[in-house]
Design an enzyme around this catalytic site. Structure first.
Site, PDB file in Angstrom:
ATOM      1  N   GLN A 115       0.845  -1.205   0.000  1.00  0.00           N
ATOM      2  CA  GLN A 115       0.000   0.000   0.000  1.00  0.00           C
ATOM      3  C   GLN A 115       0.873   1.245   0.000  1.00  0.00           C
ATOM      4  OE1 GLN A 115      -3.448  -0.178   2.928  1.00  0.00           O
ATOM      5  NE2 GLN A 115      -2.278  -1.948   3.574  1.00  0.00           N
ATOM      6  N   VAL A 117       3.423   4.215  -0.938  1.00  0.00           N
ATOM      7  CA  VAL A 117       3.679   5.002  -2.136  1.00  0.00           C
ATOM      8  C   VAL A 117       5.161   5.382  -2.230  1.00  0.00           C
ATOM      9  CG1 VAL A 117       1.308   5.816  -2.386  1.00  0.00           C
ATOM     10  CG2 VAL A 117       2.874   7.091  -0.906  1.00  0.00           C
ATOM     11  N   HIS A 133      -1.680   1.615  -3.947  1.00  0.00           N
ATOM     12  CA  HIS A 133      -2.155   2.990  -3.766  1.00  0.00           C
ATOM     13  C   HIS A 133      -1.356   3.996  -4.601  1.00  0.00           C
ATOM     14  CE1 HIS A 133      -4.202   1.907   0.336  1.00  0.00           C
ATOM     15  NE2 HIS A 133      -4.880   1.505  -0.716  1.00  0.00           N
ATOM     16  N   CYS A 178      -1.173  20.946 -17.162  1.00  0.00           N
ATOM     17  CA  CYS A 178      -0.853  19.807 -18.034  1.00  0.00           C
ATOM     18  C   CYS A 178      -0.441  20.288 -19.429  1.00  0.00           C
ATOM     19  CB  CYS A 178      -2.090  18.907 -18.127  1.00  0.00           C
ATOM     20  SG  CYS A 178      -1.934  17.589 -19.334  1.00  0.00           S
TER      21      CYS A 178
HETATM   22  P1  OAD Z   1      -1.365   3.109   9.004  1.00  0.00           P
HETATM   23  O1  OAD Z   1      -0.651   4.366   9.323  1.00  0.00           O
HETATM   24  O2  OAD Z   1      -2.854   3.095   9.050  1.00  0.00           O
HETATM   25  O3  OAD Z   1      -0.890   1.951   9.972  1.00  0.00           O
HETATM   26  C1  OAD Z   1       0.460   1.725  10.197  1.00  0.00           C
HETATM   27  C2  OAD Z   1       0.591   0.440  10.974  1.00  0.00           C
HETATM   28  O4  OAD Z   1       1.964   0.161  11.105  1.00  0.00           O
HETATM   29  C3  OAD Z   1       0.011   0.479  12.406  1.00  0.00           C
HETATM   30  O5  OAD Z   1      -0.790  -0.680  12.623  1.00  0.00           O
HETATM   31  C4  OAD Z   1       1.253   0.453  13.296  1.00  0.00           C
HETATM   32  O6  OAD Z   1       1.030  -0.289  14.511  1.00  0.00           O
HETATM   33  C5  OAD Z   1       2.228  -0.295  12.409  1.00  0.00           C
HETATM   34  N1  OAD Z   1       3.643  -0.017  12.679  1.00  0.00           N
HETATM   35  C6  OAD Z   1       4.209   1.113  13.169  1.00  0.00           C
HETATM   36  N2  OAD Z   1       5.534   0.969  13.232  1.00  0.00           N
HETATM   37  C7  OAD Z   1       5.829  -0.268  12.777  1.00  0.00           C
HETATM   38  C8  OAD Z   1       7.028  -1.001  12.572  1.00  0.00           C
HETATM   39  N3  OAD Z   1       8.220  -0.470  12.867  1.00  0.00           N
HETATM   40  N4  OAD Z   1       6.942  -2.255  12.078  1.00  0.00           N
HETATM   41  C9  OAD Z   1       5.748  -2.813  11.773  1.00  0.00           C
HETATM   42  N5  OAD Z   1       4.582  -2.158  11.931  1.00  0.00           N
HETATM   43  C10 OAD Z   1       4.608  -0.915  12.415  1.00  0.00           C
HETATM   44  O7  OAD Z   1      -0.825   2.650   7.574  1.00  0.00           O
HETATM   45  P2  OAD Z   1      -1.512   1.764   6.453  1.00  0.00           P
HETATM   46  O8  OAD Z   1      -2.271   0.640   7.052  1.00  0.00           O
HETATM   47  O9  OAD Z   1      -0.461   1.459   5.452  1.00  0.00           O
HETATM   48  O10 OAD Z   1      -3.523   5.467   1.697  1.00  0.00           O
HETATM   49  O11 OAD Z   1      -2.518   2.822   5.844  1.00  0.00           O
HETATM   50  C11 OAD Z   1      -3.315   2.434   4.778  1.00  0.00           C
HETATM   51  C12 OAD Z   1      -3.540   3.599   3.846  1.00  0.00           C
HETATM   52  O12 OAD Z   1      -4.107   4.698   4.557  1.00  0.00           O
HETATM   53  C13 OAD Z   1      -2.284   4.182   3.259  1.00  0.00           C
HETATM   54  O13 OAD Z   1      -1.805   3.463   2.147  1.00  0.00           O
HETATM   55  C14 OAD Z   1      -2.715   5.551   2.871  1.00  0.00           C
HETATM   56  C15 OAD Z   1      -3.534   5.925   4.086  1.00  0.00           C
HETATM   57  O14 OAD Z   1      -4.523   6.824   3.868  1.00  0.00           O
HETATM   58  C16 OAD Z   1      -3.263   6.263   0.654  1.00  0.00           C
HETATM   59  O15 OAD Z   1      -2.325   7.033   0.605  1.00  0.00           O
HETATM   60  C17 OAD Z   1      -4.219   6.093  -0.450  1.00  0.00           C
END
Ligand code: OAD
Length: 272
Positions: A115, A117, A133, A178
């Site tokens: 997910q 970027v 994403h 653009c």
């Molecule tokens: P989140 O910011 O929602 O979640 C990050 C996760 O990483 C949390 O569950 C933390 O506990 C965990 N975390 C933090 N540090 C860590 C580490 N060192 N090792 C492992 N895990 C760790 O991020 P995403 O789930 O990726 O969308 O968010 C999903 C989407 O929401 C993103 O892709 C973005 C955002 O809006 C877009 O940009 C379209």
């Protein structure tokens, strides 16, 4: 005595779960690694649900990552993405990214779908099947969809990419018009809230999960759909699913094994 082949169990990780996962990893021929923002946290890229800093603490991702936000204040949204792109340019892949790349080198059937970027998997040497994403380094017209080139290194404050000073400079930038249609503004080629994921990347990820023999989910809160549903494709196909995350998430109760620690420590222990 600890044998050199047995890495130390990271603090907080259940040693029995680690041993079971190492066994699954040793046997997997078609594993899939699904990653979210936590994968890059130890490189210094803030996650989305962490407290944001500076100007950005005033906004939630939903207030910046939408077409409505871009139309209402193109310069603000544009500067947020340029700032993030420049910050990512200034950081390095961490031990977790390197462990995934090393695993893929050993097991060419391994698929990475993210997910994220950023480009830290690729810079660690992994091939990524899908950026679900989008990418901070791809741009297109908001009106006609024509792809556009933007050199993120040429903007902002050269001495301090990703800093507050950099942001000050970026906030004076407007998204370019653009060159293809002459009217639309250039936007990042990122999937914003309310937009569809790229179909080919989604289908390829779904197919890999449907055929996988192990799925490892790293650093995602499991809050953003449809990506959050992907581990259930692997579970539905009968494959074990492992979660690597220091915190409990929406997914935790469904997984086969949970390794409660940071990606940069846990993945080398799992794969090494
Ligand atoms: P989140 O910011 O929602 O979640 C990050 C996760 O990483 C949390 O569950 C933390 O506990 C965990 N975390 C933090 N540090 C860590 C580490 N060192 N090792 C492992 N895990 C760790 O991020 P995403 O789930 O990726 O969308 O968010 C999903 C989407 O929401 C993103 O892709 C973005 C955002 O809006 C877009 O940009 C379209």
């Amino acid at each position: 005595m600890i044998s050199p082949a047995t890495p130390r169990t990271p603090a907080g990780v259940d040693p029995k779960a680690l041993a079971a996962v190492r066994d699954l990893v040793a046997r997997a021929e078609r594993p899939v690694v699904l990653t979210g923002a936590g994968m890059s946290a130890e490189s210094g890229v803030p996650t989305f649900r962490d407290a944001q800093t500076g100007l950005w603490e005033r906004y939630s991702p939903e207030q910046l990552a939408t077409e409505e936000a871009f139309l209402a204040d193109p310069a603000l949204v544009w500067s947020w993405y340029l700032w993030r792109a420049r910050m990512v340019r200034g950081v390095e892949p961490n031990a977790g990214h390197r462990a995934v790349a090393a695993w893929q080198e050993r097991v060419p059937g391994l698929t990475v779908a993210t997910q994220n970027v950023d480009d830290l998997h690729e810079r660690a040497g992994a091939e990524v099947l899908a950026h679900l994403h989008g990418s901070l380094f791809a741009f297109r017209c908001a009106a006609c969809d024509a792809p556009a080139e933007v050199d993120v290194t040429a903007l902002g404050d050269d001495d301090a990419p990703g800093s507050e000073a950099d942001l000050e400079a970026l906030l004076r930038e407007e998204p370019p018009v653009c060159a293809a249609c002459g009217t639309g503004r250039i936007r990042p080629d990122i999937v914003w809230f309310g937009e569809l994921l790229p179909a080919a990347e989604w289908d390829a990820t779904y197919a890999a999960l449907d055929a996988c023999d192990l799925c490892v989910v790293v650093g995602t809160s499991g809050l953003v759909q449809p990506a959050a549903s992907l581990p259930f494709v692997a579970l539905g196909a009968g494959a074990p699913v492992v979660e690597v995350n220091p915190d409990v998430t929406e997914l935790s109760s469904a997984v086969t094994h949970r390794l409660a620690g940071p990606a940069g420590l846990v993945l080398p222990a799992v794969v090494g």
